[in-house]
Design a protein around this motif. Structure first.
Motif, PDB file in Angstrom:
ATOM      1  N   ILE A 185      12.423   4.085   9.059  1.00  0.00           N
ATOM      2  CA  ILE A 185      11.074   4.540   8.739  1.00  0.00           C
ATOM      3  C   ILE A 185      10.201   3.335   8.421  1.00  0.00           C
ATOM      4  CG2 ILE A 185      11.888   6.761   7.842  1.00  0.00           C
ATOM      5  CD1 ILE A 185      11.469   5.688   5.017  1.00  0.00           C
ATOM      6  N   VAL A 186       8.892   3.542   8.493  1.00  0.00           N
ATOM      7  CA  VAL A 186       7.918   2.527   8.085  1.00  0.00           C
ATOM      8  C   VAL A 186       7.019   3.182   7.046  1.00  0.00           C
ATOM      9  CG1 VAL A 186       6.208   0.842   8.829  1.00  0.00           C
ATOM     10  CG2 VAL A 186       7.970   1.606  10.432  1.00  0.00           C
ATOM     11  N   VAL A 187       6.815   2.506   5.924  1.00  0.00           N
ATOM     12  CA  VAL A 187       6.105   3.098   4.783  1.00  0.00           C
ATOM     13  C   VAL A 187       4.914   2.216   4.392  1.00  0.00           C
ATOM     14  CG1 VAL A 187       6.300   3.825   2.380  1.00  0.00           C
ATOM     15  CG2 VAL A 187       8.244   4.125   3.935  1.00  0.00           C
ATOM     16  N   TYR A 188       3.742   2.844   4.327  1.00  0.00           N
ATOM     17  CA  TYR A 188       2.551   2.161   3.792  1.00  0.00           C
ATOM     18  C   TYR A 188       2.084   2.932   2.563  1.00  0.00           C
ATOM     19  CZ  TYR A 188      -2.141   0.228   3.356  1.00  0.00           C
ATOM     20  OH  TYR A 188      -3.278  -0.373   2.869  1.00  0.00           O
ATOM     21  N   PRO A 189       2.367   2.436   1.360  1.00  0.00           N
ATOM     22  CA  PRO A 189       2.033   3.198   0.149  1.00  0.00           C
ATOM     23  C   PRO A 189       0.538   3.426  -0.022  1.00  0.00           C
ATOM     24  CG  PRO A 189       3.641   1.479  -0.325  1.00  0.00           C
ATOM     25  CD  PRO A 189       3.121   1.220   1.052  1.00  0.00           C
ATOM     26  N   GLY A 190      -0.300   2.475   0.430  1.00  0.00           N
ATOM     27  CA  GLY A 190      -1.737   2.612   0.247  1.00  0.00           C
ATOM     28  C   GLY A 190      -2.155   2.486  -1.199  1.00  0.00           C
ATOM     29  N   ASN A 191      -1.279   1.936  -2.024  1.00  0.00           N
ATOM     30  CA  ASN A 191      -1.534   1.830  -3.456  1.00  0.00           C
ATOM     31  C   ASN A 191      -0.740   0.651  -3.999  1.00  0.00           C
ATOM     32  OD1 ASN A 191      -2.579   2.482  -5.952  1.00  0.00           O
ATOM     33  ND2 ASN A 191      -2.065   4.655  -5.788  1.00  0.00           N
ATOM     34  N   ASP A 192      -1.026   0.251  -5.223  1.00  0.00           N
ATOM     35  CA  ASP A 192      -0.290  -0.847  -5.845  1.00  0.00           C
ATOM     36  C   ASP A 192      -0.392  -0.713  -7.364  1.00  0.00           C
ATOM     37  OD1 ASP A 192       1.157  -3.154  -6.216  1.00  0.00           O
ATOM     38  OD2 ASP A 192      -0.567  -4.493  -5.962  1.00  0.00           O
ATOM     39  N   TYR A 193       0.762  -0.543  -8.017  1.00  0.00           N
ATOM     40  CA  TYR A 193       0.780  -0.443  -9.466  1.00  0.00           C
ATOM     41  C   TYR A 193       2.192  -0.780  -9.946  1.00  0.00           C
ATOM     42  CZ  TYR A 193       2.561   4.193  -8.121  1.00  0.00           C
ATOM     43  OH  TYR A 193       3.268   5.218  -7.545  1.00  0.00           O
ATOM     44  N   PRO A 194       2.370  -1.152 -11.204  1.00  0.00           N
ATOM     45  CA  PRO A 194       3.692  -1.505 -11.723  1.00  0.00           C
ATOM     46  C   PRO A 194       4.682  -0.354 -11.536  1.00  0.00           C
ATOM     47  CG  PRO A 194       2.005  -2.182 -13.267  1.00  0.00           C
ATOM     48  CD  PRO A 194       1.310  -1.352 -12.223  1.00  0.00           C
TER      49      PRO A 194
END
Length: 269
Positions: A185-194
């Motif tokens: 699979i390929v995953v793009y979270p579209g977010n960034d946080y701890p």
């Protein structure tokens, strides 16, 4: 079944492609991106691309092409890599081959030919062509590709005897399968946080699914923004895999999850 792979004839990609179809059905491209585009556009039924080498790691162009275009991964082929030094004579100034092949033989070339200039070309077979045309050029490639006009100066020059490359067979997206022991699979979270990456991994760990590979690639959107390529040891037909993907898609609500498909692994010489 028409298949497209890296050319010209004699590349390791060509050798891997012979595991799925006959030579008469194989055509060649100069780049991985062209192969993926040829399959995504429906011109070819199959494509074979290298994705990972046991010495040099992943092939970035392959990962990026799989993320950017809509295709399915339907098989995996692992083939041993045996590099040889090929030339018309023992005197040469340049060693030409694919960048990955040159890197896989770095220790040998630095030790035995420290003054030779290394030239990266589109494929190992293209390097062999250069050596056949120019006596000042040597090539790194499979010993069987020497043919007429070239001598095998040294065999098994790769830095590790266990050198192997993993290829994937791609097909049109409509042929994606849920059957197989491994899934990509390929995953793009579209977010960034701890804790984001931990959340992504827990989708699999909580269901006792082993990840065989996880790798980040720049998304191209902005600096520090990444796409993740994940391989895991479960088939899409399994409830645990479906559960993991459902949770993953929830986490990636601002991005996306691309399922390339499930498949089995085979080994080919």
């Amino acid at each position: 079944m028409r298949a497209l792979t890296l050319g010209p004839a004699g590349t390791y990609s060509h050798r891997a492609t012979r595991a799925i179809t006959s030579d008469e059905e194989i055509e060649f491209a100069e780049s991985v991106t062209s192969i993926v585009e040829g399959v995504a556009g429906g011109e070819f039924a199959r494509g074979v691309i290298p994705v990972e080498n046991s010495i040099e790691g992943s092939v970035s162009e392959s990962l990026d092409a799989l993320a950017d275009r809509n295709v399915a991964v339907v098989r995996e082929i692992v083939t041993p890599i045996r590099h040889a030094l090929l030339a018309q004579t023992g005197e040469f100034e340049v060693v030409a081959s694919h960048a990955q092949a040159l890197a896989q033989c770095r220790e040998y070339l630095d030790r035995e030919y420290p003054n030779a200039r290394l030239e990266a070309v589109a494929s190992t077979a293209r390097g062999v062509e250069r050596a056949r045309e120019d006596a000042s050029v040597a090539a790194v490639g499979h010993p069987d590709t020497a043919g007429e006009g070239l001598r095998v100066l040294a065999e098994d020059i790769q830095d590790r005897t266990s050198n192997a490359t993993r290829f994937v067979v791609i097909a049109p997206q409509s042929e994606r399968s849920d059957a197989g022991g491994k899934t990509s699979i390929v995953v793009y979270p579209g977010n960034d946080y701890p804790g984001l990456l931990l959340e992504l991994l827990e989708c699999f760990a909580d269901r006792d699914i082993n990840l065989s590979r996880i790798e980040s690639r720049p998304s191209g959107e902005r600096l520090g923004d990444y796409v993740f390529h994940i391989d895991f040891n479960a088939g899409l037909y399994e409830d645990r895999a479906q559960g993991a993907l459902e949770e993953l898609e929830g986490i990636c609500g601002k991005g996306w999850v691309k399922v390339l498909g499930s498949y089995d692994t085979e080994h080919a010489l």
